[in-house]
Design an enzyme around this catalytic site. Structure first.
Site, PDB file in Angstrom:
ATOM      1  N   MET A 162       0.867  -1.178   0.000  1.00 32.20           N
ATOM      2  CA  MET A 162       0.000   0.000   0.000  1.00 32.20           C
ATOM      3  C   MET A 162       0.906   1.231   0.000  1.00 32.20           C
ATOM      4  O   MET A 162       1.640   1.459   0.959  1.00 32.20           O
ATOM      5  CB  MET A 162      -0.903  -0.031   1.239  1.00 32.20           C
ATOM      6  N   TYR A 438       1.177   3.459  12.554  1.00 31.47           N
ATOM      7  CA  TYR A 438       0.855   3.210  11.142  1.00 31.47           C
ATOM      8  C   TYR A 438      -0.596   2.783  10.936  1.00 31.47           C
ATOM      9  O   TYR A 438      -1.274   2.402  11.866  1.00 31.47           O
ATOM     10  CB  TYR A 438       1.842   2.281  10.472  1.00 31.47           C
ATOM     11  N   GLU A 439      -1.040   2.933   9.694  1.00 31.72           N
ATOM     12  CA  GLU A 439      -2.453   2.803   9.306  1.00 31.72           C
ATOM     13  C   GLU A 439      -3.336   3.810  10.046  1.00 31.72           C
ATOM     14  O   GLU A 439      -4.514   3.573  10.267  1.00 31.72           O
ATOM     15  CB  GLU A 439      -2.972   1.372   9.528  1.00 31.72           C
ATOM     16  N   GLY A 440      -2.767   4.950  10.390  1.00 32.43           N
ATOM     17  CA  GLY A 440      -3.495   6.013  11.081  1.00 32.43           C
ATOM     18  C   GLY A 440      -3.189   6.007  12.560  1.00 32.43           C
ATOM     19  O   GLY A 440      -3.420   5.018  13.258  1.00 32.43           O
ATOM     20  N   GLN A 445      -7.512   7.694  14.421  1.00 29.89           N
ATOM     21  CA  GLN A 445      -8.585   6.729  14.698  1.00 29.89           C
ATOM     22  C   GLN A 445      -9.664   7.350  15.576  1.00 29.89           C
ATOM     23  O   GLN A 445     -10.870   7.152  15.362  1.00 29.89           O
ATOM     24  CB  GLN A 445      -8.018   5.484  15.404  1.00 29.89           C
TER      25      GLN A 445
END
Length: 595
Positions: A162, A438-440, A445
């Site tokens: 990604m 990571y991933e926000g 969140q």
């Protein structure tokens, strides 16, 4: 250094008693997913995790990866382990049967994925990113792209990535500058992406990159971003590999943890431009990417569960072996293992209780996903989708924040030797630290939670969850058990705190969003802690109802752990409520110059 032993019994308890496996097994398409099959899968996965992945975990941490002339070499043992992983069909297990996968429910694959993450988190990241890329292509790609890429990605022969972040953009994807220029049936991609997990490696013959980029006439902001599939090697019509695409790994990062996982700086289009193919509609790429990101958010939350379990097992093993000091209050006798000392027991109980609540939340959410996708009743699908949407940022944020604390506690149990790398306790904390980022990040969140998941539907999903909790409270109070009454009192205080904080957020969100955001992370932690407490209360109810058998001690431990959570963890919600409702002013009061 304690090795990893999959907690299969705890996993099955969470699946069966808290997530509702029987209901998932009854969904259309799951007729062959029997309890015996699931136990057999978990047993085999536990063996692979323990015998293949766990032994190379420390080696990956010590050796890391190397990058030379754009080629990345993984740590010793990783390439061979990945070959065994693919040959054994583990990568294909969660995939769709349409592309060679086994199509098992999310609830089952979640338990197996926990084992990969606990035994070797760095290794497991490769599969996690591949599964996310598979989801994006499956939902939004053209039929040609699905047939061209998915069979080998599902099998694991090819891996996926990604590519979102750029150095000037960070988490603000509206600032993405990577370009995509149309050329016939494809596009020429040019730009640089950073922090690309498993962006380059030697374990698979091809890597399929999912890349966010802008078309020449794209509008500004996030509405002008498109998604492209950009393979490392171009793929011919017959499925064979063609020439190398115009992309290269410029370098890999030197990181605090997950050293066994290469984090790449990827350069696209240094020469004629990398060939990429549009996924979904032009300028609608962010929506496509969210399919991949939501998958990744749940799996990163599961990493929090898994790395916490690994740290707990290591701390418990040390506490059972380390002999030091007489027991508190003893006037004679020699030193004992430190598990006899009250403060060590307190730390181990805190780790154990939080992990069981985190696992329950992750598995419960996975089951909601399964029902949202396959339940025959439309109203039930809608309800379960609302629950999935609400809990996804909580699984990601709450479980990973807990993991940082739990792995730190694991070092504390070891005392001074925990600070020494040779014991292995340090690696778990270093590996856990990235999961909150990571991933926000947790803040991202939390803002998603209070905005899109709470304020947007005026708290409907939260009140749906509170209704479930109140039903459990009725059952607790009717049980006539001392431990259950204690748990009920604490859980009731938690539900009141959650309802109060939710009401305050709803009253202020539109007119003062900054004050609402100031309490967003405490709200996420409050919701996670109360939901975890509710699931632990349900576990206690199940345990209390079990007859005396050879497993009585297992269930007694469940009940004691639930009471510990009620007495030691759930009370934290009152501090969260106060910070949300009363603390926004002090968060925002100082002028920037006074920091």
């Amino acid at each position: 250094m304690t090795t990893y032993v999959a907690p299969t019994r705890d996993m099955l308890f969470a699946m069966n008693e808290l997530a509702g496996f029987a209901e998932i097994a009854a969904l259309p398409g799951n007729e062959e997913v029997t309890p015996d099959l699931v136990e057999a899968i978990l047993d085999e996965a536990a063996r692979f995790a323990t015998e293949v992945l766990a032994p190379i975990n420390a080696q990956g941490d010590r050796q890391g990866c190397t990058c030379k002339d754009g080629h990345v070499t993984t740590a010793d043992g990783f390439k061979a382990a990945y070959s065994k992983f693919v040959e054994s069909g583990w990568n294909a297990m969660p995939g769709s049967p349409d592309f060679g996968g086994q199509g098992l429910p999310s609830l089952v694959s979640t338990a197996v994925l926990e084992m990969w993450k606990a035994s070797n988190m760095a290794f497991s990241l490769c599969q996690m990113l591949t599964l996310g890329a598979v989801a994006a292509i499956a939902h939004h790609g053209s039929e040609r792209d699905r047939q061209r890429y998915l069979p080998k990605m599902v099998s694991g022969e090819w891996t996926g990535t990604m590519n979102l972040t750029e150095s000037q953009a960070g988490s603000d994807l509206s600032a993405v500058r990577t370009k995509a220029v149309p050329e016939g049936d494809h596009y020429r991609i040019s730009g640089t992406k950073i922090f690309i997990t498993w962006g380059e490696h030697d374990m698979a013959e091809n890597i399929i990159h999912m890349v966010l980029a802008r078309l020449p006439d794209a509008p500004e902001g996030t509405k002008g971003i498109s998604l492209f599939v950009v393979p490392k090697f171009l793929v011919n019509d017959d499925g064979s590999l063609g020439p190398r695409n115009d992309l290269i790994c410029a370098s890999i990062e030197h990181k605090m943890g997950i050293h066994g996982s290469p984090t790449a700086v990827m350069a696209f289009g240094e020469n004629e431009g990398a060939i990429g193919y549009l996924v979904g509609e032009a300028n609608r790429g962010l929506g496509c990417m969210f399919t991949m990101m939501n998958h990744a958010r749940l799996n990163v939350g599961l990493e929090g569960v898994a790395i916490s379990e690994r740290a707990y097992q290591q701390a418990l093993g040390y506490a059972r072996e380390r002999i030091q000091s007489r027991p508190i209050g003893a006037t004679s006798g020699g030193p004992v293992t430190i598990i006899h000392h009250p403060d060590v027991r307190r730390m181990l109980m805190d780790m154990k209780a939080r992990i069981e609540a985190m696992r329950a939340l992750a598995y419960f959410t996975a089951a909601q996903m399964d029902k949202a996708q396959s339940h025959p009743d439309a109203a039930e699908r809608q309800k379960c989708q609302a629950m999935t949407d609400l809990l996804t940022p909580v699984v990601k944020g709450w479980c990973t924040e807990n993991a940082v604390d739990i792995t730190s506690t694991g070092i504390q149990v070891h005392g001074g030797v925990g600070f020494i790398e040779e014991t292995g306790a340090c690696q778990h904390m270093r590996d856990a630290r990235i999961t909150t980022i990571y991933e926000g990040t947790t803040g991202i969140q939390a803002n998603d939670l209070i905005g899109r998941k709470v304020a947007r539907d005026q708290g409907a999903a939260v009140h749906l969850l509170l209704g479930e909790m109140n039903a459990t409270l009725v059952a607790l109070e009717a049980a006539g058990d001392k431990d259950l009454r204690v748990i009920a009192g604490s859980l009731q205080g938690g539900t009141v705190a959650l309802e109060t904080a939710t009401g305050w957020l709803l009253s202020i969100y539109e007119r003062d969003p900054a004050s609402a955001a100031a309490g967003a992370v405490p709200y996420l932690k409050l919701l996670g802690t109360v939901t975890g407490g509710w699931l632990m209360a349900r576990a206690a109810l199940v345990a209390a109802a079990k007859p005396a058998t050879t497993e009585s001690e297992f269930y007694r431990a469940k009940k004691v752990t639930a009471r510990f959570y009620a007495e030691h963890v759930l009370p934290e919600v009152h501090a969260f409520r106060a910070a949300i409702v009363d603390g926004a002013g002090s968060v925002l009061a100082l002028d920037e110059s006074l920091f």
